[in-house]
Write a protein that holds these residues in place. Sequence first.
Motif, PDB file in Angstrom:
ATOM      1  N   GLU A 200       0.850  -1.199   0.000  1.00 25.77           N
ATOM      2  CA  GLU A 200       0.000   0.000   0.000  1.00 25.77           C
ATOM      3  C   GLU A 200       0.882   1.244   0.000  1.00 25.77           C
ATOM      4  O   GLU A 200       1.824   1.353   0.797  1.00 25.77           O
ATOM      5  CB  GLU A 200      -0.891   0.019   1.239  1.00 25.77           C
ATOM      6  N   ILE A 201       0.583   2.184  -0.883  1.00 30.52           N
ATOM      7  CA  ILE A 201       1.372   3.409  -0.933  1.00 30.52           C
ATOM      8  C   ILE A 201       0.554   4.663  -0.623  1.00 30.52           C
ATOM      9  O   ILE A 201       1.115   5.695  -0.272  1.00 30.52           O
ATOM     10  CB  ILE A 201       2.068   3.578  -2.306  1.00 30.52           C
ATOM     11  N   TRP A 202      -0.770   4.608  -0.766  1.00 32.37           N
ATOM     12  CA  TRP A 202      -1.541   5.835  -0.580  1.00 32.37           C
ATOM     13  C   TRP A 202      -2.969   5.465  -0.189  1.00 32.37           C
ATOM     14  O   TRP A 202      -3.542   4.533  -0.758  1.00 32.37           O
ATOM     15  CB  TRP A 202      -1.571   6.633  -1.890  1.00 32.37           C
ATOM     16  N   ASN A 203      -3.500   6.183   0.784  1.00 30.76           N
ATOM     17  CA  ASN A 203      -4.869   5.943   1.234  1.00 30.76           C
ATOM     18  C   ASN A 203      -5.679   7.223   1.043  1.00 30.76           C
ATOM     19  O   ASN A 203      -5.314   8.280   1.563  1.00 30.76           O
ATOM     20  CB  ASN A 203      -4.892   5.524   2.705  1.00 30.76           C
ATOM     21  N   LEU A 204      -6.772   7.125   0.296  1.00 30.78           N
ATOM     22  CA  LEU A 204      -7.661   8.254   0.063  1.00 30.78           C
ATOM     23  C   LEU A 204      -8.915   8.056   0.910  1.00 30.78           C
ATOM     24  O   LEU A 204      -9.651   7.083   0.710  1.00 30.78           O
ATOM     25  CB  LEU A 204      -8.041   8.357  -1.416  1.00 30.78           C
ATOM     26  N   VAL A 205      -9.143   8.962   1.856  1.00 28.90           N
ATOM     27  CA  VAL A 205     -10.300   8.867   2.731  1.00 28.90           C
ATOM     28  C   VAL A 205     -11.363   9.850   2.241  1.00 28.90           C
ATOM     29  O   VAL A 205     -11.087  11.038   2.058  1.00 28.90           O
ATOM     30  CB  VAL A 205      -9.932   9.173   4.189  1.00 28.90           C
ATOM     31  N   PHE A 206     -12.567   9.327   2.026  1.00 35.95           N
ATOM     32  CA  PHE A 206     -13.694  10.157   1.564  1.00 35.95           C
ATOM     33  C   PHE A 206     -14.633  10.394   2.745  1.00 35.95           C
ATOM     34  O   PHE A 206     -15.511   9.566   3.034  1.00 35.95           O
ATOM     35  CB  PHE A 206     -14.448   9.447   0.427  1.00 35.95           C
TER      36      PHE A 206
END
Length: 883
Positions: A200-206
């Motif tokens: 995992e390199i990036w987490n986008l939280v909505f």
Amino acid sequence: MSSSNEIRATFLDYFARNGHTVVESSPLVPRNDPTLLFTNSGMVQFKNVFTGQEKRPYVRATTAQKCVRAGGKHNDLDNVGYTARHHTFFEMLGNFSFGDYFKEQAIAYAWELLTRDFALPKDRLLVTVYAEDEDAASYWKKVAGLPDSRIIRIATSDNFWRMGDTGPCGPCSEIFYDHGAEIPGGPPGSPDADGDRFIEIWNLVFMQFEEGPPGVRVPLPKPSIDTGMGLERFAAILQGKHDNYDTDTLRAIILASAEATGHEPDGRFKVSHRVIADHLRAAAFLIADGVLPSNEGRGYVLRRIMRRAMRHAHMMGVEDPLMHRLVPVLVRQMGGAYPELVRAEPLVTETLKLEEGRFRTLLARGLHLLAEETARLGAGQPLPGEVAFRLYDTYGFPLDLTQDALRAEGRAVDVAGFEAAMAEQRRRARAAWAGSGEAATEGVWFDVREKVGATEFLGYTTETAEAEIRALVAGGRPVESAAVGTEVAVVLNQTPFYGESGGQVGDTGLISAGEACRIVVRDTQKKLGDLIVHYGTVAHGEAKVGLAVQAEVDHERRTALRAHHSATHLLHEALRRRLGTHVAQKGSLVAPDRLRFDISHPKPIEPEELAWVEREVNARVRENAEVTTRLMTPEAAVQAGAIALFGEKYGEEVRVVGMGQDPAAVERQGVYSLELCGGTHVRRTGDIGLFKVVSEGAVSAGVRRIEAVAGEAAIRVVEEDERHLAEAAAALKVRPPELPQRIAALLEERRRLEREVAELRRKLATGGAAAEVERLNGGLRVALREVGEVPARDLKGLAEAILKGGTADVVALVSTAEGKANIVVGVGDAAKGKADAVALVRAASAAVGGKGGGGRPDMAQAGGPEAAKAAEALAAVRRALAG
């Protein structure tokens, strides 16, 4: 290869070009969340923005946030050094939208940045989405062209983010990088997901919902975006590595550690080098943000981190402190992005050096005990929990340090036993604590604050004000009225009374409504940040909610408080100029009769340094310069050269207090001292009157404390000193300026007289020997004498002198100095073989209540508590010789 510095800059530049404000990393000590030990993600500093409690002048932001996970809920300490991607300190890159753009734009930014600016192969990327989030899945297809096979739906909470049990929440989408089939591991959500192939390199939280009571979730009016990309693991991908510790920044520190220790970076002590590299970063940044090692709270976690690294240095056989020697390497790697690291380098270096020196002593004791205990255990048998707790309680070894020390021999620790021992200690502590009863009453202020709102403070410009009683609390509960004699806490709608904070104690004074009510205020406190509570006694009439009153601060006491508080600002600046800019305030007390000021400084302040500081402060007082106050944003204040406390929570506007003149301070526009401060101050520096240092000493490791007085209190101290000086001069019949010379002469005279007395005693003890010699035991000549108040230390010399005179073969001397019997027996050459000094002195000692005695056959000493029996001691010697 893209360096970590280049990756960070590329990320921030990309979002800046796309309308995002680049916001500096917040301190590692959170300003806006008391539930967190350390800042552990990029969104922490924006928490109140997301909840609507705070407004910023921008709706898009991007940061490179320094983070620490080493205590509490988020604790990776145990794994650091043994795995490829666990760290105590790491950097989180992120972009944020506060009610501006949402899912589609966030996905578009991420895809463009990864595949265009960072040139990652598109076929190496796959994503996860929350199983119910069809919007995110469709945007990944639309924006990135990803097929369904590379959009993995996750039904668990792994892909649904919550700020807490209630509050903003929403689905998230994680971006993974595929290292290739040659690396073991499966895609996320598969049984082999823990492998290293998919990272995992990036987490986008909505953030799109508000979580309410159980089962209640409503859409937010302005959905927001919060993303986080770990710089270390992303750098590993761009630099072609599978291990974060092989990336440029960490590798540079590892190589420096290898060079300093003489051990290969990837050899037998590979793990130790990695622990040192990681923990050095965490320790240095925590110290730079104002945390110092201690035995509680954040300082305790810092100490754990430092000591774990230091133990690994010890394991490698390093004899001298190591970590401080690696600080320049870290500063070269990261100082450009984090200037606070450069500013704090001297303090970081000295703190690490001193802490490691202390720890080595503790470590030697602790490891010795650990070795003794493990030697009693069978192969593979865990260390008993009570032993691990004793190591923690007695030697300062945290549990993880003990576990780490035993890991190499494959031995575990009975954690349940450790926790049981810890719980038992806490139980005993609770049982021993009587408790003040005040804690139970604190909850009432939440209800009061919600009902009456914040208190407006008027005390910067006035010491009296009209107000209305908004709330009364007596006996720990709200009341509508309070009669004469009632101890009461009063909340007004506005007040000139300063509530204790920032080191300044609360005001005292009077709240009155003519003949209807009079409340004597003995203390003022702040509750919940902006609720000012006046504690006092109803002295007349009746206090009622809704009553109009006059609030009047004790003027003389406030004047003294102003003088002491302003003096701390001048003191702070003077210390920084004399000792160095590493000096930072670590605590203070501003009282009407004194001030106490704690600073970060690794060693005692020399007397000449302290004298210089005192003269410097008084020089600024005599300038009588105007004390200025400005309202500024925290960022603008710091840019203007103002000193701010690391980790202190500041609002959108802060008070910036300037005092003194210094034309050379160009960045501060010629102001000598400039600080963010909410306290009350004098109007001109001359109002301080006089400044006098009273004492200086240590508080804890790396923290010094200065106590001083100002204004009337300083004058009283000087007057008292002068009175004592005059009394001493009168007693010696000289003028005060002549005292040093006269005292020196008296001391010399005393030494001369002591020498003469000693000589007279010697002559007295040795004189007339022939007349006082007895003949015993076959003609032995024996001198037995009481010598009065001759000091015990002189008896041996007297005995030797008598023997050398040739008039006696055996000498026994008893003195009664200091109320005790002191005995010496000497035996000359003629009596050797006929008399034993040790046997004789023991016989004498028994006569005066002593036990034993010792020495040589020709000279021995003893003593006893019964000085009145000196003659009996000599008689005992006579009997022993005659015997």
